[in-house]
Design an enzyme around this catalytic site. Structure first.
Site, PDB file in Angstrom:
ATOM      1  N   TYR A   1      41.854  23.041  18.673  1.00  0.00           N
ATOM      2  CA  TYR A   1      42.046  21.385  18.789  1.00  0.00           C
ATOM      3  C   TYR A   1      41.573  21.237  20.130  1.00  0.00           C
ATOM      4  CZ  TYR A   1      44.242  17.046  18.603  1.00  0.00           C
ATOM      5  OH  TYR A   1      44.532  15.553  18.397  1.00  0.00           O
ATOM      6  N   ASP A   2      41.729  21.691  21.335  1.00  0.00           N
ATOM      7  CA  ASP A   2      41.230  21.282  22.518  1.00  0.00           C
ATOM      8  C   ASP A   2      39.644  21.299  22.486  1.00  0.00           C
ATOM      9  OD1 ASP A   2      43.742  21.138  23.231  1.00  0.00           O
ATOM     10  OD2 ASP A   2      43.882  22.874  24.685  1.00  0.00           O
TER      11      ASP A   2
ATOM     12  N   LYS B   1      54.485  26.068  32.653  1.00  0.00           N
ATOM     13  CA  LYS B   1      54.472  25.153  31.813  1.00  0.00           C
ATOM     14  C   LYS B   1      54.809  25.894  30.320  1.00  0.00           C
ATOM     15  CE  LYS B   1      51.933  21.472  29.741  1.00  0.00           C
ATOM     16  NZ  LYS B   1      52.649  21.873  28.283  1.00  0.00           N
TER      17      LYS B   1
ATOM     18  N   CYS C   1      52.922  57.197   3.344  1.00  0.00           N
ATOM     19  CA  CYS C   1      52.372  58.307   2.777  1.00  0.00           C
ATOM     20  C   CYS C   1      53.416  59.331   2.552  1.00  0.00           C
ATOM     21  CB  CYS C   1      51.223  58.972   4.050  1.00  0.00           C
ATOM     22  SG  CYS C   1      51.171  60.634   3.629  1.00  0.00           S
TER      23      CYS C   1
ATOM     24  N   ILE D   1      51.038  14.829  30.385  1.00  0.00           N
ATOM     25  CA  ILE D   1      50.476  15.525  31.551  1.00  0.00           C
ATOM     26  C   ILE D   1      49.080  16.001  31.676  1.00  0.00           C
ATOM     27  CG2 ILE D   1      51.223  18.008  31.242  1.00  0.00           C
ATOM     28  CD1 ILE D   1      51.923  18.146  34.035  1.00  0.00           C
TER      29      ILE D   1
ATOM     30  N   LYS E   1      45.915  25.243  32.813  1.00  0.00           N
ATOM     31  CA  LYS E   1      46.062  26.364  31.892  1.00  0.00           C
ATOM     32  C   LYS E   1      45.726  27.809  32.182  1.00  0.00           C
ATOM     33  CE  LYS E   1      46.345  23.393  28.024  1.00  0.00           C
ATOM     34  NZ  LYS E   1      47.151  23.950  26.802  1.00  0.00           N
TER      35      LYS E   1
ATOM     36  N   GLU F   1      55.608  24.943  38.982  1.00  0.00           N
ATOM     37  CA  GLU F   1      56.632  25.348  37.926  1.00  0.00           C
ATOM     38  C   GLU F   1      55.428  26.048  36.749  1.00  0.00           C
ATOM     39  OE1 GLU F   1      58.072  21.782  36.558  1.00  0.00           O
ATOM     40  OE2 GLU F   1      58.786  21.368  38.804  1.00  0.00           O
TER      41      GLU F   1
ATOM     42  N   CYS G   1      51.116  65.775   6.506  1.00  0.00           N
ATOM     43  CA  CYS G   1      50.006  64.786   7.278  1.00  0.00           C
ATOM     44  C   CYS G   1      49.525  64.703   8.567  1.00  0.00           C
ATOM     45  CB  CYS G   1      50.654  63.432   6.791  1.00  0.00           C
ATOM     46  SG  CYS G   1      49.445  62.022   7.180  1.00  0.00           S
TER      47      CYS G   1
HETATM   48  N1  5U1 Z   1      57.625  22.302  33.899  1.00  0.00           N
HETATM   49  C1  5U1 Z   1      56.696  21.313  33.601  1.00  0.00           C
HETATM   50  N2  5U1 Z   1      56.582  21.083  32.355  1.00  0.00           N
HETATM   51  N3  5U1 Z   1      56.094  19.711  31.968  1.00  0.00           N
HETATM   52  C2  5U1 Z   1      55.551  19.245  31.042  1.00  0.00           C
HETATM   53  N4  5U1 Z   1      57.007  19.932  34.058  1.00  0.00           N
HETATM   54  C3  5U1 Z   1      56.147  18.955  33.063  1.00  0.00           C
HETATM   55  N5  5U1 Z   1      56.153  17.721  33.244  1.00  0.00           N
HETATM   56  C4  5U1 Z   1      55.640  16.845  32.325  1.00  0.00           C
HETATM   57  C5  5U1 Z   1      55.263  17.787  31.128  1.00  0.00           C
HETATM   58  C6  5U1 Z   1      54.688  16.945  30.136  1.00  0.00           C
HETATM   59  O1  5U1 Z   1      55.394  15.809  32.328  1.00  0.00           O
HETATM   60  C7  5U1 Z   1      55.474  15.047  33.665  1.00  0.00           C
HETATM   61  C8  5U1 Z   1      54.624  15.427  34.931  1.00  0.00           C
HETATM   62  C9  5U1 Z   1      55.627  13.581  33.386  1.00  0.00           C
END
Ligand code: 5U1
Length: 681
Positions: free
Chosen positions: A41-42, A126, A436, A88, A324, A124, A442
Site C-alpha cells: 500500500y505504501d 511503534k 507418512c 504520525i 520504519k 519509543e 522413513c
Molecule cells: N509509541 C507511539 N506510537 N504512536 C503512534 N507513539 C505514537 N504517537 C502517535 C502515533 C500515531 O501519534 C502522535 C505523535 C500524535
C-alpha cells in the site's frame, strides 16, 4: 485534471493508482480485510505522491494523498474527538539517515544554531495495532473510541472494557478529564495460540496480529471481543482538564504508568541524532525477540513546550516521526509447492517463493501448514502471495492477491506416497494432517525414531542422546534401527568428538538394552497412538510379539482401552512388510524379553507367580528399573523391605542392611545370574 503538458501515461497511471488506493484503503480501514500488505500500500501511495509532485495539476481534492482515510462504521455510534487524533509522519528510509533527517528538520524548524546542544528525544516503539482514545472522567473510564478519520471515531467502549489490561479506573487521579491515547494490539504468542486453536478446529486462520486486533475491537458483539487475547499500551494524551501535565513527554508516560496504565518499558530519552540512530539500531536487533510486532520506532521531541512551538502540518505533528523497519509482510510469486516430511512423519506443504526481503531477511521458503489451510487460502502455483515473517516464527504464506492470478493454474494435490520413503500417505479420519506411514523405515523420521527407541522408558540405551543420534544418522553410520546393534567401539570411536570411553559406554548400553520387556519393545517401535500404557496392555493381553503383529482389528479391539483409532494404527503399522522386517532384524540382533510376559490368561503359569523379591545394592548389568520390570513381567512382586514372607533377596555390590536382614531371617540370597535363572524358569 489533465493539462496539455502532462503526458497521457501519467494521467492514466495517477487515475489507476487513485482507484487502487481507494479500493485498498476501504478494505483496510472500513472492512478490516486488507488484500495487500501495508508495504505494498505504501509503495502505491508513494508512487502517486511522486506523480502528483511532478505534475501538481493531477492532484485532485479526493486523492488519497490529500486526506487521512477512515470511516465511521455503521453500527457504532460516532464520537467527535475533543482533540483531533493526529497521525504520525512516517519515515520510510529505514537507514540511519532517516533519523538524521528528522533531527535536522526539527533543529531547522526551531531555528537552532549549528552549535546548539543536541535535543532530548523520547524514543519509543511503534506498535502494530489500532489507535484508541480512552476517556477518563474523574478517574473512571467513560468512553473508548477508535481514531476514525481523526476528527470522528467509533464508540467501542463495550469492547475495550473487555481488555483486562485497560484500567476501568485510574489510580490516584480524579481529574475531571484525562484522555489517554495508545494502541490496542495482540501479542505474537497469543496470536499463534489463537491460530493453532483455529487450525485444530479446522477453521479459518487469522492473517496477522494487527488485523486480528483491529477486527476484534470493531466486533459488534463484545462477547466475541472478550474471547480475543488483546493487549494495550498507552503512548500519549488527548483532552486534559484539571491535571497539570508534566513538562516532558517521558515524564507524562511515567505519570500514566503511575495511574495504572500499561506503558511499554522499551522507551528511553536519547540525545540528538546519534541517540536516535542508536535506539533504532538496538530495537531493530531486538525486534524479532519482542513479544509483539512493531513496524518501527517513534521519536518525539521530549520537551512539551518545544512540541507546542513546533506545532503541526495538516494532521501530523512536526515534533514526532515514525522511523520504519523493513516490512514483515510482502508480496511475491509462488513458484512451486513442495512437500516436507517432518520428524514425526507429518507432511507439510512448503511454498517455494521468488526470493523476497521480508522482516529483515530474504525469504524463499514459507510454510503453508497443511492441505486444508492451503485450500482455505486458495493458494496455487503462479499466484502472487502475501508472505509474513515476524519474530522467530517461521515464514508463512498468509494469503494471495486475487486480482493477480494467472489465467490457468491447476489445484495442488497431496501426494499419495511419501516423497522420502515411498510409504503410503494417510490422513486419520477427522484429522487435518497427512502423515507418512513409514515410521521407523522413513529417512525423514529416522532421528526421531532412534531417539524414541533409545529413550529411558523404551529400550533405555544409555549414552544415546540427541547429539550422537545426529552424528550417527548424518554420517550415514545408521540407516535402520537394527543397524544400531551392529555398532562396535572402533566404528563409534571414529566419529567426530567421540572418545573411546563414550564409544565403550554406548556399546555397553546397547548390550544391556538387549534384555527388555515386550511392553518396552512395543512402545519403542513408536507406533502412532501406542504409548506406554497401551503397550503394557497389549503385552499383557497377547503375551508375544507375533500374536500382536498378526492380530486382526477385532482382536485388537478386545484389548483394554484400545479403540478403533489405536487398533487401526497398530494394524497399519504391522501391515507394512518393512516394519515386520525391522522387528525380525531386532530379534536377530539379540533383543529378547521373557515370553508370556504377564499374559492375562496364564499369569499363574509364570515363573515368579506369587513370589516376592527384594532388591538391594547395584547389579552388574541390570538397572533397578529393569530388574523391577523383568520380575513383574515374570509374574513376581518387588517389595521394599525384607520380611519372613520374602521369597528371595537379590543382592548386588554395596548391598546394605537388607542383606543383613535376609541372613538373619534365613531368606535365600541371589546374585544377578541367580535372578536371570529364576526369570528363565
Ligand atoms: N509509541 C507511539 N506510537 N504512536 C503512534 N507513539 C505514537 N504517537 C502517535 C502515533 C500515531 O501519534 C502522535 C505523535 C500524535
Amino acid at each position: 485534471m489533465s493539462d496539455a503538458t502532462v503526458p497521457a501515461e501519467a494521467v492514466a497511471r495517477a487515475a489507476e493508482l487513485r482507484r487502487l488506493l481507494q479500493h485498498h484503503a476501504h478494505r483496510y480501514y472500513v472492512l478490516d480485510a486488507p488484500e495487500i500488505p501495508d508495504a505494498e500500500y505504501d509503495r502505491l501511495f508513494q508512487a502517486l505522491q511522486a506523480i502528483e509532485a511532478a505534475h501538481p495539476g493531477l492532484r485532485t481534492a479526493d486523492s488519497p494523498t490529500q486526506r487521512v482515510i477512515g470511516q465511521v462504521l455503521a453500527g457504532f455510534a460516532p464520537v467527535r474527538h475533543a482533540v483531533p487524533m493526529l497521525s504520525i509522519r512516517t519515515e520510510t528510509d529505514t537507514e540511519a539517515s532517516g533519523a538524521e533527517a528528522f533531527d535536522a528538520r526539527v533543529r531547522r524548524e526551531l531555528a537552532l544554531p549549528d552549535d546548539a546542544a543536541p535535543l532530548d528525544y523520547a524514543a519509543e516503539l511503534k506498535f502494530d495495532g489500532l489507535a484508541i482514545n480512552l476517556r477518563y472522567e474523574r478517574g473512571v473510564l467513560v468512553q473508548a473510541a477508535t481514531r476514525g478519520d481523526g476528527e470522528t471515531g467509533e464508540d467501542v467502549t463495550q469492547n475495550i472494557r473487555t481488555i483486562a489490561r485497560v484500567p476501568l479506573r485510574l489510580q490516584g487521579s480524579e481529574a475531571p478529564v484525562i484522555e489517554v491515547r495508545g494502541e490496542v494490539y495482540m501479542r505474537r504468542d497469543d496470536f499463534e495460540r489463537l491460530n493453532e486453536q483455529q487450525r485444530e478446529k479446522g477453521e479459518k486462520t487469522y492473517v496477522n496480529p494487527r488485523n486480528t486486533a483491529a477486527g476484534a475491537v470493531r466486533q459488534l458483539d463484545p462477547a466475541i471481543t472478550a474471547q480475543r487475547p488483546l493487549s494495550f499500551f498507552a503512548y500519549g494524551l488527548g483532552e486534559v482538564q484539571g491535571w497539570d501535565q508534566p513538562a516532558t513527554h517521558s515524564a507524562t508516560l511515567d505519570a500514566l504508568a503511575a495511574f495504572g496504565l500499561p506503558v511499554c518499558a522499551d522507551r528511553r530519552v536519547v540525545q540528538g541524532a546519534a541517540g536516535l540512530v542508536a535506539f533504532h539500531r538496538e530495537m531493530g536487533a531486538r525486534r524479532d525477540a519482542l513479544p509483539f510486532d512493531i513496524d518501527g520506532v517513534v521519536y518525539k521531541v521530549n520537551d512539551i513546550e518545544l512540541q507546542r512551538r513546533l506545532g503541526f502540518v495538516t494532521r501530523e505533528p512536526r515534533w514526532a516521526v515514525a522511523h520504519k523497519y523493513p516490512a514483515q509482510e510482502q508480496v511475491t510469486r509462488l513458484n512451486a509447492i513442495e512437500i516436507q516430511v517432518g520428524r514425526t512423519g507429518k507432511l507439510t506443504p512448503v511454498a517455494k517463493l521468488e526470493p523476497v526481503f521480508v522482516g529483515g531477511t530474504t525469504v524463499s521458503n514459507a510454510t503453508l501448514h497443511n492441505l486444508f489451510e492451503l485450500r482455505r487460502k486458495g493458494v496455487r502455483v503462479g499466484d502472487t502471495v502475501i508472505v509474513r515473517r515476524a519474530g522467530d516464527v517461521i515464514p508463512e504464506v498468509v494469503g494471495r492477491v486475487p486480482s493477480l492470478r494467472p489465467a490457468y493454474v491447476p489445484n495442488f494435490r497431496m501426494p499419495r506416497q511419501c516423497p522420502v520413503c515411498g510409504s503410503p500417505v494417510a490422513r486419520e479420519k477427522g484429522g487435518i494432517d497427512h502423515r507418512c506411514s513409514g515410521g521407523l523405515y522413513c529417512g525423514a523420521q529416522r532421528k526421531q525414531a532412534l531417539l524414541h527407541f533409545a529413550g529411558r522408558r523404551a529400550m533405555d540405551i544409555e549414552g544415546l542422546g540427541d547429539k550422537l543420534v545426529d552424528q550417527l544418522v548424518d554420517s550415514g553410520l545408521i540407516r535402520t534401527l537394527p543397524e544400531l546393534y551392529t555398532l562396535g567401539v572402533a566404528k563409534l570411536a571414529a566419529l567426530d568428538r567421540m572418545g573411546g570411553k563414550s564409544a565403550q559406554n554406548l556399546v555397553d548400553g546397547l548390550v544391556k538394552s538387549r534384555h527388555t520387556t515386550l511392553a518396552r519393545f512395543l512402545y519403542a517401535l513408536g507406533i502412532r497412538h501406542v504409548g506406554e500404557a497401551t503397550a503394557k496392555d497389549l503385552a499383557r493381553h497377547f503375551g508375544g510379539i507375533d500374536r500382536i503383529m498378526d492380530a486382526s482389528l477385532d482382536q485388537l479391539l478386545e484389548v483394554n482401552d484400545v479403540g478403533p483409532v489405536v487398533a487401526q494404527s497398530i494394524r497399519a503399522f504391522f501391515e507394512q512388510p518393512h516394519h515386520r522386517e525391522i522387528v525380525e532384524q531386532l530379534r536377530a540382533a539379540g533383543i529378547q524379553w521373557p515370553e508370556h510376559e504377564g499374559t492375562q490368561a496364564d499369569t499363574a503359569a509364570l515363573p515368579l507367580a506369587g513370589k516376592t523379591l527384594v532388591l538391594t545394592g547395584t547389579l552388574p548389568t541390570l538397572s533397578r528399573e529393569d530388574a523391577n520390570a523383568l520380575i513383574e513381567a515374570a509374574g513376581g512382586k518387588v517389595a521394599g523391605s525384607v520380611s519372613k514372607k520374602t521369597h528371595w533377596v537379590v543382592a548386588g555390590d554395596e548391598a546394605g542392611s537388607k542383606l543383613d536382614k535376609a541372613r538373619d531371617l534365613g531368606v535365600p540370597i541371589l546374585d544377578e545370574a541367580g535372578l536371570r535363572a529364576l526369570l528363565a524358569g
